[in-house]
Design an enzyme around this catalytic site. Sequence first.
Site, PDB file in Angstrom:
ATOM      1  N   ASP A  27       0.828  -1.207   0.000  1.00 56.34           N
ATOM      2  CA  ASP A  27       0.000   0.000   0.000  1.00 56.34           C
ATOM      3  C   ASP A  27       0.861   1.255   0.000  1.00 56.34           C
ATOM      4  OD1 ASP A  27      -2.897   1.140   0.677  1.00 56.34           O
ATOM      5  OD2 ASP A  27      -1.455   2.218   1.927  1.00 56.34           O
ATOM      6  N   TYR A  57       2.815  10.131  -0.478  1.00 57.62           N
ATOM      7  CA  TYR A  57       3.554   9.650   0.687  1.00 57.62           C
ATOM      8  C   TYR A  57       5.031  10.020   0.523  1.00 57.62           C
ATOM      9  CZ  TYR A  57      -0.245   6.735   2.581  1.00 57.62           C
ATOM     10  OH  TYR A  57      -1.416   6.276   3.140  1.00 57.62           O
ATOM     11  N   HIS A  84      -8.486   8.910  -1.716  1.00 58.44           N
ATOM     12  CA  HIS A  84      -7.774   8.944  -0.446  1.00 58.44           C
ATOM     13  C   HIS A  84      -8.566   9.589   0.680  1.00 58.44           C
ATOM     14  CE1 HIS A  84      -3.415   9.170   1.316  1.00 58.44           C
ATOM     15  NE2 HIS A  84      -4.290   8.757   2.213  1.00 58.44           N
ATOM     16  N   ASP A 121     -11.389   6.961   3.968  1.00 57.43           N
ATOM     17  CA  ASP A 121     -11.671   8.181   4.738  1.00 57.43           C
ATOM     18  C   ASP A 121     -12.827   8.994   4.157  1.00 57.43           C
ATOM     19  OD1 ASP A 121      -9.443   7.256   6.048  1.00 57.43           O
ATOM     20  OD2 ASP A 121      -8.080   8.694   5.120  1.00 57.43           O
ATOM     21  N   ALA A 162       3.933  11.658  30.323  1.00 56.36           N
ATOM     22  CA  ALA A 162       4.862  12.772  30.091  1.00 56.36           C
ATOM     23  C   ALA A 162       4.794  13.260  28.653  1.00 56.36           C
ATOM     24  CB  ALA A 162       6.282  12.342  30.436  1.00 56.36           C
ATOM     25  N   GLN A 169      11.332  -4.169  12.967  1.00 54.43           N
ATOM     26  CA  GLN A 169       9.972  -3.775  13.341  1.00 54.43           C
ATOM     27  C   GLN A 169       8.950  -4.549  12.532  1.00 54.43           C
ATOM     28  OE1 GLN A 169       9.600   0.464  12.805  1.00 54.43           O
ATOM     29  NE2 GLN A 169      10.227   0.918  14.895  1.00 54.43           N
ATOM     30  N   LEU A 170       9.189  -4.675  11.241  1.00 55.84           N
ATOM     31  CA  LEU A 170       8.246  -5.394  10.385  1.00 55.84           C
ATOM     32  C   LEU A 170       8.099  -6.840  10.831  1.00 55.84           C
ATOM     33  CD1 LEU A 170       6.467  -5.538   7.805  1.00 55.84           C
ATOM     34  CD2 LEU A 170       8.504  -6.432   6.662  1.00 55.84           C
ATOM     35  N   ASN A 184       6.046  -7.188  13.853  1.00 58.68           N
ATOM     36  CA  ASN A 184       4.627  -6.951  13.593  1.00 58.68           C
ATOM     37  C   ASN A 184       3.982  -8.109  12.841  1.00 58.68           C
ATOM     38  OD1 ASN A 184       4.762  -4.488  14.874  1.00 58.68           O
ATOM     39  ND2 ASN A 184       4.931  -3.292  13.007  1.00 58.68           N
TER      40      ASN A 184
END
Length: 356
Positions: free
Chosen positions: A57, A62, A129, A160, A228, A301-302, A305
Site C-alpha cells: 500500500d 507519501y 484517499h 476516509d 509525560a 519492526q516489520l 509486527n
Amino acid sequence: MSTTLDTYRLLGRSGLRVSPLSLGTMTFGDDWGWGADKDEARRILDAYTERGGNFVDTANMYTNGTSEQLLGELTQGRRDELVLATKYTMLSRPGDPNSGGNHRKSMVRSVERSLRNLQTDYIDLLYLHAWDFTTPVEEIMRAMDDLVRQGKVLYVGISDAPAWQVARMQTIADLRGWSPLVALQIEYSLAERTVERDLIPMARELGLGVLPWSPLASGVLTGKYTEADLDHDGGTAGAAGTRKNVAASNNSLTPRTLQIADVVKKVAERNNYTSAQVALAWTLLNPGVTSTIVGARTQQQLEQNLSALDVELSDQDVAELESASAVELGFPHDFLNLPMTRAVTQGGLQIESRRH
C-alpha cells in the site's frame, strides 16, 4: 486464530487474493524526517514478500512521492507477483487548486504520475484517499470506471469518507454497471472503534473489504508513550517532523488512548507477546476486516509486527481489550438494541440471520 501471510483472502466482492497483513509504505523515504532509506526499504519489502506477502500500500504523495518512486525501483522483476495499491486526492502542487481533490482531472493526472513513479503500466487498486465534500459522486465513479476500462487500474476503492456517501457511490455503480468499490481503507484500532457504528457494517453489506490503517494508533498502542508525552501542544497539522508529532496531530495521543495502551500491555505481558502484536491481532478478529496495514521503519519492526499472525487471544483477553476500548454506538444503533424496542418489533420471536 493463527494464520500466515500466504493464507490469502478475497478482497471484498472481487476475486483478488491478498495477504491478511498488507505492507504500508508511508515509511518508505525519509523526506518527512522519520522514514526508511532505500536500502532499509528494500530489506523491509524483501522480508515481507519472502514470507508470502503480496499486498503493498502507498499513495501519490507519501513522503512527497518518494514512496511510489522507491516501490517502482524495488518491485522491478516481481511487479506482477504483487498487488500494488495507491491513492489519489493529496495536493501535489501547493497553490494549484486542481492538483488535488476527488475530481476527474486530479484523479487522471495523479494516476498517470503514479504509473510513472511505480514504473508500471497498471495499478492493481486505486483508492480515493480522502473525501473532499465538493466533487459529485457520479463524476468520481464514472472516472474510476473509465480508468478500469482503459486497463490503467484493475480495481477501485475508497478511504476516509462518510458511510452514506460510500453506500451511495456503490449503489450508483451497481445500477449503471460501473466498476464497484471493492475496498474500504479506514482508521481502525483499539484506540479508534467508532467505525464499528456504520462504516464496517456498511462495508460488509455492500461488498467492500476493510483495510485498517494506523492499527497501532500512530505507535501509541505499542506502549512507547507515557503521560509525560501528553505535553505536546497538539502537534502540527502535517506528517513531517516526528512520529510523536503525527500521533499528536492525529489525536491518537490522549489520556484515554494511554489507558487503553496500558491494558494492551497487560494482556501482552500475560501471554508473552508484544503490545504491537496484540493490538494488530485484535483488528483481525473483526470479520469485516480483510487485511490490516502494517508499516515499519526497520526490517526488525516489520518482522515483529508480522508475528501478530501467530497471536492467539483468549476470550478473557478479548473481553478486557474491548471493555477498555468500548465506544457507544449511538442512535439509532443503541435504541434499536434496547429490550423494549426489540420486544415491540419482534416479540418473543427467535430470528437467525445468515447475512453477516
